[in-house]
Design an enzyme around this catalytic site. Structure first.
Site, PDB file in Angstrom:
ATOM      1  N   GLU A  48      32.811  46.174  32.225  1.00 38.88           N
ATOM      2  CA  GLU A  48      32.617  44.731  32.236  1.00 38.88           C
ATOM      3  C   GLU A  48      31.768  44.358  31.030  1.00 38.88           C
ATOM      4  O   GLU A  48      30.838  45.081  30.654  1.00 38.88           O
ATOM      5  CB  GLU A  48      31.918  44.273  33.519  1.00 38.88           C
ATOM      6  N   CYS A 246      32.545  39.950  37.603  1.00 38.25           N
ATOM      7  CA  CYS A 246      32.457  38.488  37.714  1.00 38.25           C
ATOM      8  C   CYS A 246      32.925  37.776  36.451  1.00 38.25           C
ATOM      9  O   CYS A 246      33.226  36.585  36.486  1.00 38.25           O
ATOM     10  CB  CYS A 246      31.031  38.072  38.031  1.00 38.25           C
ATOM     11  N   ASN A 377      38.386  39.206  41.627  1.00 35.48           N
ATOM     12  CA  ASN A 377      37.410  40.282  41.487  1.00 35.48           C
ATOM     13  C   ASN A 377      36.696  40.583  42.789  1.00 35.48           C
ATOM     14  O   ASN A 377      36.896  41.626  43.383  1.00 35.48           O
ATOM     15  CB  ASN A 377      36.380  39.910  40.419  1.00 35.48           C
ATOM     16  N   GLU A 378      35.901  39.638  43.231  1.00 36.75           N
ATOM     17  CA  GLU A 378      35.006  39.925  44.349  1.00 36.75           C
ATOM     18  C   GLU A 378      34.995  38.690  45.240  1.00 36.75           C
ATOM     19  O   GLU A 378      33.940  38.146  45.534  1.00 36.75           O
ATOM     20  CB  GLU A 378      33.616  40.228  43.775  1.00 36.75           C
TER      21      GLU A 378
HETATM   22  O1  AHR Z   1      28.605  44.996  38.291  1.00 38.80           O
HETATM   23  C1  AHR Z   1      27.957  43.777  38.193  1.00 38.80           C
HETATM   24  C2  AHR Z   1      28.580  42.718  39.074  1.00 38.80           C
HETATM   25  O2  AHR Z   1      28.437  43.068  40.413  1.00 38.80           O
HETATM   26  C3  AHR Z   1      30.059  42.534  38.923  1.00 38.80           C
HETATM   27  O3  AHR Z   1      30.374  41.696  37.877  1.00 38.80           O
HETATM   28  C4  AHR Z   1      30.457  41.918  40.208  1.00 38.80           C
HETATM   29  O4  AHR Z   1      31.780  42.193  40.547  1.00 38.80           O
HETATM   30  C5  AHR Z   1      29.440  42.455  41.193  1.00 38.80           C
HETATM   31  O5  AHR Z   1      28.878  41.458  41.933  1.00 38.80           O
END
Ligand code: AHR
Length: 663
Positions: A48, A246, A377-378
């Protein structure tokens, strides 16, 4: 009291049994008990653009805001002898202006120099600018010098006192053109800056000011930072997840990651704010933007270079739910879905397709062999599953061979997690991405997490995990040995459950020592150096001893998942015809291990690798980059009986080979 012989015998064996269970473990394995395959994707990397991992890190451009497209176009640039945007005492006036139609790029810098005393511009780099003695750098810029009134641009990397470490010049002539020259550093500096001296009197436009090491991974022009890619390569990762995290979602929908804006000519890729710039009040980095010099083409290429299966993650039409949580209405989701379909075409389509042609034009006529794609993603809640279903249908219809990665959200358990899992189970999702940023003790206590997962349900992608020494997102978190060791213990459970756990990755991957927002991270770097943390070496121990099949190992038939602080797993590697037994001792004292191996005749001397340190707070650093790392050891066994001491706080791998026929 007099004890008779029988009673004494009983007493002694009771002590022995007590000692055995108190001091160690007795395990059994029959090498014929091969349970199931380990997926090639089992241990991968999660990339990331957080912590300056892309711009300022893996993408080693030395000039920050090279195209003047940060929110404040002069961010990172200064005119030292004048106030910003005002007449330079030495006669210069620099102001960023919007490109007129037909101009070069989106924004460029227009400079009027009113006398010949010399005008100066400086760039601060990414927390300074590093060059190394003897190494060469490609200096380049796009320049418009219509009436040739500026004679020369002299570029110098200097320290704060003005001492020069590298120097080069460009002599622009006429309308917009790209200029390039190679310069050699005469000395090494970690935190220098760039000074540009403009010689002449008149007007000039400049854009894409770049200083780039020539010694990049695979020697590519403006390619990736070699030492960092080497660390990734050494992990032999099964997959590369990109670009996050994110960052995929953006704080707002407008700031989401849009892959189509990251491919094609680099100068035409539009800069975007990095969502991590001011996310944490404790670590503000307002100068964090994405140039997309490292874009989707380069990510695919990186995956190919390091032998990893590419795993792109795309926005599902939801901005980060920790931020604005903006939603794209369901009936307006088409462009997002189309982005996913087009990405598959970009990666795999032949040259008769529009996106396949772009890939070929960029230099890769062969497909990138994309096999999986992540949607969202999440995310959590109904909003996600409604959107996910639309993507799943569209991708499934057009590309049924592509496996889709969905997610159970940021929570490792609880209501939202359960709700997500119900939805995904019902929709027969293929991969479910689980995330856990938890204390080290959680990892030790959860080595059995996947033992009871439904074997017929979705496959697990443990996509983001890392032990947090203080608390999640605490800036005090350290990559210490306690965290790494606890992850090693937990990973025996991932490995034991390789029939349901198909992919795993530590997160985040990289951090610039002077530009990070989130800790812990697997790899730390500054402008000159990098090192793998203890956690990195744990990952490497697993990924380079992945094996091809899980073999049953246990204590009287029970999985070893914390009895007497010991954890174990075993794999067979059919390519080497060898077994790897992984044993973790999380106790502060050494433990005895007895392993009875059956099902073959084995070499009675062997080698192993061990990571150990009695000090749980030990950590690697720039000063001691290999304080905690694997070292090799020798062992002996007799007739399949291996007796050994497991050092305090240790993670060992025993290599077991069949006895060779002696001539
Ligand atoms: O790894 C850091 C962040 O943690 C990532 O961007 C996200 O997916 C998670 O909340």
């Amino acid at each position: 009291m007099k004890m008779n012989k029988k009673l004494f015998g009983l007493f002694v064996s009771a002590i022995c049994v007590f000692n055995l269970s108190g001091q160690g473990i007795t395990m059994q394995a029959n090498v014929k008990d091969v349970l199931y395959p380990v997926q090639a994707t089992m241990y991968g990397v999660f990339f990331e653009d957080i912590n300056f991992a892309a711009d300022g890190g893996l993408y080693p451009e030395l000039i920050k805001n090279r195209s003047f497209e940060f929110e404040h176009p002069m961010m990172a640039w200064t005119q030292p002898k004048s106030d910003r945007y005002s007449l330079n005492k030495n006669g210069g006036f620099a102001s960023p202006v919007r490109a007129k139609e037909g101009g070069y790029g989106q924004v460029y810098l227009h400079i009027d120099i009113h006398d010949d005393k010399g005008f100066i511009l400086e760039n601060e780099g990414y927390r300074g600018m590093a060059v190394e003695k003897g190494k060469t750098y490609r200096l380049s810029a796009a320049i418009n010098n219509p009436d040739n009134s500026i004679r020369k641009l002299v570029f110098e990397v200097v320290d704060q006192a003005g001492k020069v470490y590298a120097k080069g010049e460009l002599m622009p002539k006429g309308a917009w053109k790209d200029y390039e020259s190679t310069i050699t550093a005469t000395e090494t500096i970690e935190k220098g800056k760039l000074v540009i001296h403009f010689e002449g009197n008149g007007s000039l436009d400049i854009d894409m000011v770049s200083l780039f090491p020539t010694d990049t991974w695979a020697g590519r022009k403006n390619g990736l930072r070699k030492d960092l890619v080497q660390l990734l390569y050494d992990l032999k990762p099964g997959f590369l997840r990109f670009p996050g995290g994110c960052i995929v979602e953006g704080r707002t929908l407008a700031q989401r990651y849009q892959w189509k804006k990251t491919v094609g000519p680099v100068a035409e890729r539009t800069t975007l704010v990095n969502r991590w710039n001011t996310e944490f009040a404790h670590k503000p980095t307002p100068d964090y933007f994405q140039s997309f010099g490292l874009g989707f083409y380069e990510y695919f290429q990186l995956a190919e270079d390091i032998g990893a299966s590419p795993l792109p993650i795309l926005s599902c039409g939801m901005a980060c739910q920790f931020n604005t949580a903006e939603l794209v209405p369901l009936d307006e989701l088409d462009p997002y879905v189309q982005d996913a379909l087009d990405l598959i075409e970009f990666a795999n389509g032949d040259q008769t397709t529009a996106w396949g042609k772009l890939r070929a034009d960029m230099g890769h006529p062969e497909p990138f062999h994309l096999k999986m794609i992540g949607i969202g993603n999440e995310q959590w809640g109904t909003e996600y599953f409604e959107r996910y279903a639309i993507f799943e249908k569209a991708i499934g219809e057009k590309y049924p061979e592509i496996k889709i990665v969905s997610g159970s959200g940021p929570f490792a358990e609880g209501e939202q997690f359960e709700f997500g899992w119900d939805q995904l189970r019902n929709s027969k999702a293929y991969y479910v991405d689980e995330h856990y940023y938890k204390p080290p003790s959680w990892f030790r206590e959860n080595a059995g997490r996947y033992d009871d997962y439904d074997r017929k349900g979705p496959k697990i992608f443990a996509g983001e995990y890392a032990a947090q020494s203080v608390a999640t997102v605490s800036p005090e978190n350290k990559n210490n040995w306690e965290c790494a060791l606890s992850e090693a213990a937990f990973m025996t459970g991932l490995e034991r459950n390789a029939d349901v756990v198909y992919m795993t990755s530590y997160a985040p991957l990289m951090a610039h020592a002077d530009g990070w927002q989130w800790t812990p991270d697997l790899i730390w770097f500054n402008n000159l150096k990098c090192y793998g943390t203890a956690n990195y070496y744990v990952q490497k121990m697993y990924s380079t001893h992945r094996g091809t099949h899980v073999v049953k190992i246990g204590e009287n038939g029970k999985a070893v998942k914390g009895q007497n602080d010991i954890y174990a797993s075993m794999v067979y590697d059919e390519t080497k015809d060898q077994y790897f037994v992984k044993v973790v001792n999380t106790s502060k004292t050494a433990k005895s291990m007895t392993l009875q191996l059956d099902g073959g005749t084995f070499e009675e001397t062997g080698k192993g690798l061990v990571m150990k340190s009695p000090n749980l707070s030990d950590l690697n650093s720039f000063e001691e980059p290999e304080l905690v790392k694997p070292t090799s050891f020798d062992y002996t066994m007799k007739k399949g009986l291996l007796k050994a001491d497991l050092p305090a706080n240790s993670f060992s791998i025993y290599y077991i080979a069949y006895k060779k026929k002696r001539k």
